[in-house]
Design a protein around this motif. Sequence first.
Motif, PDB file in Angstrom:
ATOM      1  N   PRO A  55       0.809  -1.218   0.000  1.00 46.24           N
ATOM      2  CA  PRO A  55       0.000   0.000   0.000  1.00 46.24           C
ATOM      3  C   PRO A  55       0.849   1.277   0.000  1.00 46.24           C
ATOM      4  O   PRO A  55       0.385   2.323  -0.406  1.00 46.24           O
ATOM      5  CB  PRO A  55      -0.833  -0.101   1.292  1.00 46.24           C
ATOM      6  N   GLY A  56       2.108   1.182   0.434  1.00 50.75           N
ATOM      7  CA  GLY A  56       2.974   2.359   0.457  1.00 50.75           C
ATOM      8  C   GLY A  56       3.788   2.543  -0.817  1.00 50.75           C
ATOM      9  O   GLY A  56       4.705   3.361  -0.884  1.00 50.75           O
ATOM     10  N   GLU A  63      -0.247   8.290  -6.846  1.00 48.02           N
ATOM     11  CA  GLU A  63      -1.532   7.598  -6.675  1.00 48.02           C
ATOM     12  C   GLU A  63      -2.655   8.392  -7.342  1.00 48.02           C
ATOM     13  O   GLU A  63      -3.489   7.831  -8.072  1.00 48.02           O
ATOM     14  CB  GLU A  63      -1.797   7.434  -5.165  1.00 48.02           C
ATOM     15  N   LEU A  64      -2.648   9.706  -7.135  1.00 49.24           N
ATOM     16  CA  LEU A  64      -3.663  10.566  -7.757  1.00 49.24           C
ATOM     17  C   LEU A  64      -3.615  10.443  -9.285  1.00 49.24           C
ATOM     18  O   LEU A  64      -4.648  10.322  -9.950  1.00 49.24           O
ATOM     19  CB  LEU A  64      -3.416  12.019  -7.317  1.00 49.24           C
ATOM     20  N   LEU A  65      -2.402  10.453  -9.848  1.00 49.56           N
ATOM     21  CA  LEU A  65      -2.260  10.353 -11.304  1.00 49.56           C
ATOM     22  C   LEU A  65      -2.771   9.011 -11.819  1.00 49.56           C
ATOM     23  O   LEU A  65      -3.368   8.930 -12.896  1.00 49.56           O
ATOM     24  CB  LEU A  65      -0.792  10.559 -11.705  1.00 49.56           C
ATOM     25  N   VAL A 100     -12.389  13.190  -2.080  1.00 45.71           N
ATOM     26  CA  VAL A 100     -12.521  12.857  -0.668  1.00 45.71           C
ATOM     27  C   VAL A 100     -11.371  11.961  -0.187  1.00 45.71           C
ATOM     28  O   VAL A 100     -10.713  12.271   0.796  1.00 45.71           O
ATOM     29  CB  VAL A 100     -13.887  12.185  -0.407  1.00 45.71           C
ATOM     30  N   TYR A 101     -11.097  10.870  -0.899  1.00 47.48           N
ATOM     31  CA  TYR A 101     -10.109   9.893  -0.403  1.00 47.48           C
ATOM     32  C   TYR A 101      -8.683  10.434  -0.498  1.00 47.48           C
ATOM     33  O   TYR A 101      -7.897  10.264   0.420  1.00 47.48           O
ATOM     34  CB  TYR A 101     -10.207   8.566  -1.166  1.00 47.48           C
ATOM     35  N   GLN A 102      -8.321  11.070  -1.631  1.00 43.48           N
ATOM     36  CA  GLN A 102      -6.935  11.525  -1.742  1.00 43.48           C
ATOM     37  C   GLN A 102      -6.674  12.691  -0.787  1.00 43.48           C
ATOM     38  O   GLN A 102      -5.590  12.795  -0.222  1.00 43.48           O
ATOM     39  CB  GLN A 102      -6.581  11.869  -3.192  1.00 43.48           C
ATOM     40  N   ALA A 103      -7.696  13.524  -0.550  1.00 42.42           N
ATOM     41  CA  ALA A 103      -7.524  14.596   0.443  1.00 42.42           C
ATOM     42  C   ALA A 103      -7.348  13.979   1.833  1.00 42.42           C
ATOM     43  O   ALA A 103      -6.492  14.405   2.615  1.00 42.42           O
ATOM     44  CB  ALA A 103      -8.717  15.546   0.425  1.00 42.42           C
ATOM     45  N   THR A 104      -8.132  12.918   2.121  1.00 42.23           N
ATOM     46  CA  THR A 104      -8.039  12.269   3.425  1.00 42.23           C
ATOM     47  C   THR A 104      -6.674  11.613   3.614  1.00 42.23           C
ATOM     48  O   THR A 104      -6.175  11.500   4.720  1.00 42.23           O
ATOM     49  CB  THR A 104      -9.167  11.217   3.563  1.00 42.23           C
ATOM     50  N   ARG A 105      -6.069  11.176   2.475  1.00 43.05           N
ATOM     51  CA  ARG A 105      -4.750  10.532   2.570  1.00 43.05           C
ATOM     52  C   ARG A 105      -3.606  11.520   2.374  1.00 43.05           C
ATOM     53  O   ARG A 105      -2.507  11.128   2.003  1.00 43.05           O
ATOM     54  CB  ARG A 105      -4.649   9.414   1.528  1.00 43.05           C
ATOM     55  N   PHE A 151     -11.514  -2.242   6.633  1.00 40.23           N
ATOM     56  CA  PHE A 151     -11.785  -1.368   7.776  1.00 40.23           C
ATOM     57  C   PHE A 151     -10.638  -1.432   8.773  1.00 40.23           C
ATOM     58  O   PHE A 151     -10.249  -0.430   9.334  1.00 40.23           O
ATOM     59  CB  PHE A 151     -13.106  -1.757   8.448  1.00 40.23           C
ATOM     60  N   GLU A 152     -10.104  -2.628   8.951  1.00 38.01           N
ATOM     61  CA  GLU A 152      -8.999  -2.742   9.905  1.00 38.01           C
ATOM     62  C   GLU A 152      -7.767  -2.009   9.395  1.00 38.01           C
ATOM     63  O   GLU A 152      -7.077  -1.336  10.145  1.00 38.01           O
ATOM     64  CB  GLU A 152      -8.681  -4.215  10.167  1.00 38.01           C
ATOM     65  N   GLN A 153      -7.530  -2.128   8.072  1.00 40.04           N
ATOM     66  CA  GLN A 153      -6.374  -1.448   7.470  1.00 40.04           C
ATOM     67  C   GLN A 153      -6.496   0.067   7.608  1.00 40.04           C
ATOM     68  O   GLN A 153      -5.565   0.744   8.009  1.00 40.04           O
ATOM     69  CB  GLN A 153      -6.333  -1.744   5.973  1.00 40.04           C
ATOM     70  N   LEU A 154      -7.641   0.589   7.218  1.00 40.64           N
ATOM     71  CA  LEU A 154      -7.798   2.044   7.154  1.00 40.64           C
ATOM     72  C   LEU A 154      -8.293   2.627   8.467  1.00 40.64           C
ATOM     73  O   LEU A 154      -8.019   3.781   8.778  1.00 40.64           O
ATOM     74  CB  LEU A 154      -8.751   2.429   6.017  1.00 40.64           C
ATOM     75  N   GLY A 155      -9.060   1.853   9.219  1.00 40.46           N
ATOM     76  CA  GLY A 155      -9.517   2.297  10.527  1.00 40.46           C
ATOM     77  C   GLY A 155     -10.846   3.044  10.473  1.00 40.46           C
ATOM     78  O   GLY A 155     -11.198   3.655   9.469  1.00 40.46           O
ATOM     79  N   LEU A 156     -11.581   2.949  11.570  1.00 38.56           N
ATOM     80  CA  LEU A 156     -12.883   3.621  11.644  1.00 38.56           C
ATOM     81  C   LEU A 156     -12.742   5.133  11.559  1.00 38.56           C
ATOM     82  O   LEU A 156     -13.580   5.806  10.963  1.00 38.56           O
ATOM     83  CB  LEU A 156     -13.575   3.254  12.957  1.00 38.56           C
TER      84      LEU A 156
END
Length: 198
Positions: A55-56, A63-65, A100-105, A151-156
């Motif tokens: 994932p890293g 990732e965005l591209l 939403v997701y790329q901003a969150t990451r 969910f476990e990977q990314l977390g609640l």
Amino acid sequence: MFISFEGIDGCGKSTQARLLARHLEAQGRPVLLTREPGGSEGAEAVRALLVEGDPGRWSPVTELLLYMAARRDNLERRIAPALARGDWVVSDRWTDSTRVYQATRGGDRVMVDALQDLVIAREPDLTFVIDMEPERALARGLARGHEEDRFEQLGLDFQHTVRAGYAALARDYPDRIRVVDGDADADTVAARVRALLP
Ligand SMILES: Nc1ncnc2c1ncn2[C@@H]1O[C@H](COP(=O)(O)OP(=O)(O)O)[C@@H](O)[C@H]1O
Ligand SMILES: Cc1cn([C@H]2C[C@H](O)[C@@H](COP(=O)(O)OP(=O)(O)O)O2)c(=O)[nH]c1=O
């Protein structure tokens, strides 16, 4: 007509996209049902680069591209031709996911919007955000036994941030985005979606 479904992981987007496509087809409307990242052959190959392996592996910008490259291919090869034929297109995620997701990451929202304008230049006509408490989506996954990992990977906490991100986007794009309460059985949610069709 181009419709997208958005929301946190496990909220029921894919289910609702499928049910809406089935409903439109039953009315005699040709529909392209697609998903992101993916949809076209090339975009599915890019999806494999994003979801498989370490994932890293990619920096936030790379990732965005990759998400944008997958989207561009799906748009060129499948979505634009379908819309040109007059078909309806129903997509499980679109650029709102990237916002939403790329901003969150830790990605840059200005860069997302600039690339969207430059290389995609197509927003859905209508977007349904299937909204629910992350704890409820998690409980559904646990009952099924195979959503736990993501969910476990990314977390609640991550899912709560994503949910808040969608609520903020709905305020940014009130003409296009409709928030639908997804915490009900699938047919009830599908009826809520259909009630919001033009
Ligand atoms: N309204 C619902 N109530 C209960 N379970 C649901 C509902 N909608 C979907 N599911 C189940 O929850 C899981 C995740 O749904 P899915 O549509 O794949 O969500 P997403 O695409 O948002 O990840 C699937 O196993 C699906 O069968
Ligand atoms: C389309 C897209 C998806 N994603 C993420 C959201 C999901 O965590 C992951 C895979 O999406 P998806 O296959 O839709 O997963 P789910 O059905 O469980 O929601 O990719 C982004 O980070 N950016 C994007 O632009």
